[in-house]
Write a protein that holds these residues in place. Structure first.
Motif, PDB file in Angstrom:
ATOM      1  N   MET A   1      25.330   4.683 -33.018  1.00 50.96           N
ATOM      2  CA  MET A   1      24.515   4.283 -33.727  1.00 50.96           C
ATOM      3  C   MET A   1      23.743   2.909 -33.378  1.00 50.96           C
ATOM      4  N   SER A   2      22.499   2.733 -33.583  1.00 54.24           N
ATOM      5  CA  SER A   2      21.762   1.711 -33.167  1.00 54.24           C
ATOM      6  C   SER A   2      20.912   1.085 -34.151  1.00 54.24           C
ATOM      7  N   GLY A   3      21.141   1.387 -35.443  1.00 51.44           N
ATOM      8  CA  GLY A   3      20.422   0.593 -36.336  1.00 51.44           C
ATOM      9  C   GLY A   3      21.095   0.685 -37.692  1.00 51.44           C
ATOM     10  N   SER A  92      15.623   6.176 -32.567  1.00 50.69           N
ATOM     11  CA  SER A  92      15.249   5.082 -31.502  1.00 50.69           C
ATOM     12  C   SER A  92      16.389   4.022 -31.213  1.00 50.69           C
ATOM     13  N   GLY A  93      16.089   3.150 -30.463  1.00 59.83           N
ATOM     14  CA  GLY A  93      16.911   2.174 -30.456  1.00 59.83           C
ATOM     15  C   GLY A  93      16.770   1.099 -31.288  1.00 59.83           C
ATOM     16  N   PRO A  94      16.892  -0.027 -31.015  1.00 57.68           N
ATOM     17  CA  PRO A  94      16.565  -1.254 -31.613  1.00 57.68           C
ATOM     18  C   PRO A  94      15.273  -1.287 -31.796  1.00 57.68           C
ATOM     19  N   LEU A 173       8.902 -12.983 -42.729  1.00 58.26           N
ATOM     20  CA  LEU A 173       8.860 -11.497 -42.103  1.00 58.26           C
ATOM     21  C   LEU A 173       8.055 -11.541 -40.812  1.00 58.26           C
ATOM     22  N   GLU A 174       7.864 -12.660 -40.377  1.00 58.63           N
ATOM     23  CA  GLU A 174       6.872 -12.510 -39.114  1.00 58.63           C
ATOM     24  C   GLU A 174       7.720 -12.164 -37.923  1.00 58.63           C
ATOM     25  N   SER A 175       9.051 -12.617 -37.805  1.00 58.66           N
ATOM     26  CA  SER A 175      10.099 -12.080 -36.611  1.00 58.66           C
ATOM     27  C   SER A 175      11.292 -11.457 -37.472  1.00 58.66           C
ATOM     28  N   ARG A 176      11.420 -10.075 -37.272  1.00 55.65           N
ATOM     29  CA  ARG A 176      12.367  -9.384 -38.073  1.00 55.65           C
ATOM     30  C   ARG A 176      12.874  -8.197 -37.527  1.00 55.65           C
ATOM     31  N   TRP A 177      14.167  -7.557 -37.863  1.00 50.37           N
ATOM     32  CA  TRP A 177      14.371  -6.520 -37.186  1.00 50.37           C
ATOM     33  C   TRP A 177      14.114  -5.349 -38.236  1.00 50.37           C
ATOM     34  N   LEU A 178      13.738  -4.162 -37.633  1.00 54.37           N
ATOM     35  CA  LEU A 178      13.327  -2.963 -38.398  1.00 54.37           C
ATOM     36  C   LEU A 178      14.472  -2.072 -38.159  1.00 54.37           C
ATOM     37  N   VAL A 179      15.233  -1.926 -37.083  1.00 53.39           N
ATOM     38  CA  VAL A 179      16.105  -1.266 -36.570  1.00 53.39           C
ATOM     39  C   VAL A 179      17.019  -2.167 -35.885  1.00 53.39           C
ATOM     40  N   ALA A 180      18.084  -2.640 -36.450  1.00 51.60           N
ATOM     41  CA  ALA A 180      18.842  -3.753 -35.955  1.00 51.60           C
ATOM     42  C   ALA A 180      19.926  -2.851 -35.211  1.00 51.60           C
ATOM     43  N   PRO A 181      20.313  -3.900 -33.798  1.00 51.59           N
ATOM     44  CA  PRO A 181      21.416  -3.548 -32.891  1.00 51.59           C
ATOM     45  C   PRO A 181      22.581  -3.685 -33.495  1.00 51.59           C
ATOM     46  N   ASP A 182      23.569  -2.779 -33.556  1.00 55.85           N
ATOM     47  CA  ASP A 182      24.710  -2.812 -34.117  1.00 55.85           C
ATOM     48  C   ASP A 182      26.104  -2.339 -33.292  1.00 55.85           C
ATOM     49  N   THR A 183      25.818  -2.332 -32.048  1.00 58.21           N
ATOM     50  CA  THR A 183      27.017  -1.904 -31.198  1.00 58.21           C
ATOM     51  C   THR A 183      26.645  -2.612 -29.633  1.00 58.21           C
ATOM     52  N   ARG A 184      27.696  -2.910 -28.967  1.00 61.04           N
ATOM     53  CA  ARG A 184      27.909  -3.471 -27.501  1.00 61.04           C
ATOM     54  C   ARG A 184      26.796  -2.460 -26.639  1.00 61.04           C
ATOM     55  N   HIS A 185      26.833  -1.303 -26.949  1.00 62.35           N
ATOM     56  CA  HIS A 185      26.012  -0.093 -26.152  1.00 62.35           C
ATOM     57  C   HIS A 185      25.269   0.621 -27.004  1.00 62.35           C
ATOM     58  N   TRP A 187      22.184   3.056 -27.830  1.00 56.88           N
ATOM     59  CA  TRP A 187      21.378   4.038 -27.169  1.00 56.88           C
ATOM     60  C   TRP A 187      19.871   3.498 -27.106  1.00 56.88           C
ATOM     61  N   LEU A 188      19.227   3.851 -25.900  1.00 58.52           N
ATOM     62  CA  LEU A 188      17.896   3.346 -25.644  1.00 58.52           C
ATOM     63  C   LEU A 188      17.111   4.396 -25.295  1.00 58.52           C
ATOM     64  N   PRO A 189      15.768   4.912 -26.025  1.00 56.25           N
ATOM     65  CA  PRO A 189      14.901   5.673 -25.321  1.00 56.25           C
ATOM     66  C   PRO A 189      14.490   5.484 -23.951  1.00 56.25           C
ATOM     67  N   GLY A 190      14.244   6.370 -23.197  1.00 62.33           N
ATOM     68  CA  GLY A 190      13.437   6.142 -21.888  1.00 62.33           C
ATOM     69  C   GLY A 190      11.891   6.428 -21.966  1.00 62.33           C
ATOM     70  N   PRO A 191      11.381   6.396 -20.753  1.00 62.92           N
ATOM     71  CA  PRO A 191       9.889   6.334 -20.758  1.00 62.92           C
ATOM     72  C   PRO A 191       9.364   7.632 -21.274  1.00 62.92           C
ATOM     73  N   GLU A 192       9.864   8.704 -20.742  1.00 63.23           N
ATOM     74  CA  GLU A 192       9.651  10.187 -21.431  1.00 63.23           C
ATOM     75  C   GLU A 192       9.597  10.334 -22.717  1.00 63.23           C
ATOM     76  N   ILE A 193      10.499   9.645 -23.386  1.00 62.88           N
ATOM     77  CA  ILE A 193      10.733   9.855 -25.012  1.00 62.88           C
ATOM     78  C   ILE A 193       9.754   8.993 -25.585  1.00 62.88           C
ATOM     79  N   LEU A 194       9.452   7.824 -25.172  1.00 56.64           N
ATOM     80  CA  LEU A 194       8.189   6.802 -25.592  1.00 56.64           C
ATOM     81  C   LEU A 194       6.779   7.508 -25.080  1.00 56.64           C
ATOM     82  N   LEU A 195       6.892   8.134 -24.285  1.00 52.95           N
ATOM     83  CA  LEU A 195       5.472   8.749 -24.189  1.00 52.95           C
ATOM     84  C   LEU A 195       5.192   9.887 -24.990  1.00 52.95           C
TER      85      LEU A 195
END
Length: 231
Positions: A1-3, A92-94, A173-185, A187-195
């Motif tokens: 889980m990443s958020g 998504s990731g963070p 609110l200028e700098s804030r988390w929308l999906v905050a990281p909550d684990t040391r590992h 999940w992060l999307p790769g380029p294909e997913i973001l495309l």
């Protein structure tokens, strides 16, 4: 889980992916494990954690390319990408918001490959093909400039703990988390997913514009609701 979970929203699942949906209005903070992951991106993780222990509301500048890359999009288009990721994709990731832009944390190497994928799919320009480059609007002009931050670049990362004590909400609110990281590992999307997410977001925006343009402007004082979007 990443958020951080928002119980008012539906949950998106993917094998090996995150299992929480991003908050739309709440302000969430990173867990200690998430802060440790962020700090691992720098050359001196202990110093970063010590700074946050002393000043938990302080944003920091961290390098990309090791723990994460970052794809930065204009706020509105970035929100559309985020919606596509959670409503139709693997999640998504963070994700952070910073000075009117959406920062999507991605797998290392994404900044180098994403511009090439956009060019291959004819959604980007030919001069975008290196870390730190910009993916310009291509086909239909529907994809706004996306900034790709990778090896050799650095980004400002929001503080793990949101500051709610400031006098002005806009400043808080200028700098804030929308999906905050909550684990040391996380999940992060790769380029294909973001495309995929960017193309889906662009097509959805173009489709909405076409639906609006084919109807004549009737009563300007009347509210018109697109019931086809109602769930």
């Amino acid at each position: 889980m990443s958020g951080t979970r928002n119980p008012d929203l539906t949950t998106a699942h993917a094998p090996g992916g995150p299992s929480a949906s991003p908050g739309r209005s709440d302000i969430c903070g990173a867990t200690p494990e998430g802060a440790a992951w962020l700090a691992s991106a720098g050359a001196y993780p202990r110093s970063t954690l010590a700074l946050w222990a002393e000043r938990p509301h302080a944003p920091v500048v961290l390098p990309c390319g090791t723990a994460f890359d970052v794809v930065s999009a204009p706020a509105i288009f970035g929100r559309r990408m985020l919606d596509r990721l959670w409503e139709e994709g693997p999640g998504s990731g963070p994700v952070a918001a910073y000075r009117g832009r959406m920062m999507l944390f991605a797998a290392p190497g994404t900044a180098q490959r994403l511009p090439s994928l956009f060019e291959w799919e004819e959604w980007g320009s030919r001069d975008a093909g290196r870390p730190g480059s910009t993916v310009h609007a291509g086909r239909c002009g529907a994809v706004p400039p996306l900034l790709c931050h990778g090896t050799g670049d650095a980004v400002t990362v929001p503080a793990p703990t949101p500051d709610t004590s400031g006098p002005h909400p806009a400043e808080r609110l200028e700098s804030r988390w929308l999906v905050a990281p909550d684990t040391r590992h996380p999940w992060l999307p790769g380029p294909e997913i973001l495309l995929w997410a960017a193309v889906r977001a662009a097509r959805a925006a173009a489709s909405a514009a076409v639906r609006i343009s084919i109807f004549p402007p009737a009563d300007q004082d009347a509210k018109v609701y697109d019931v086809s979007r109602r769930r």
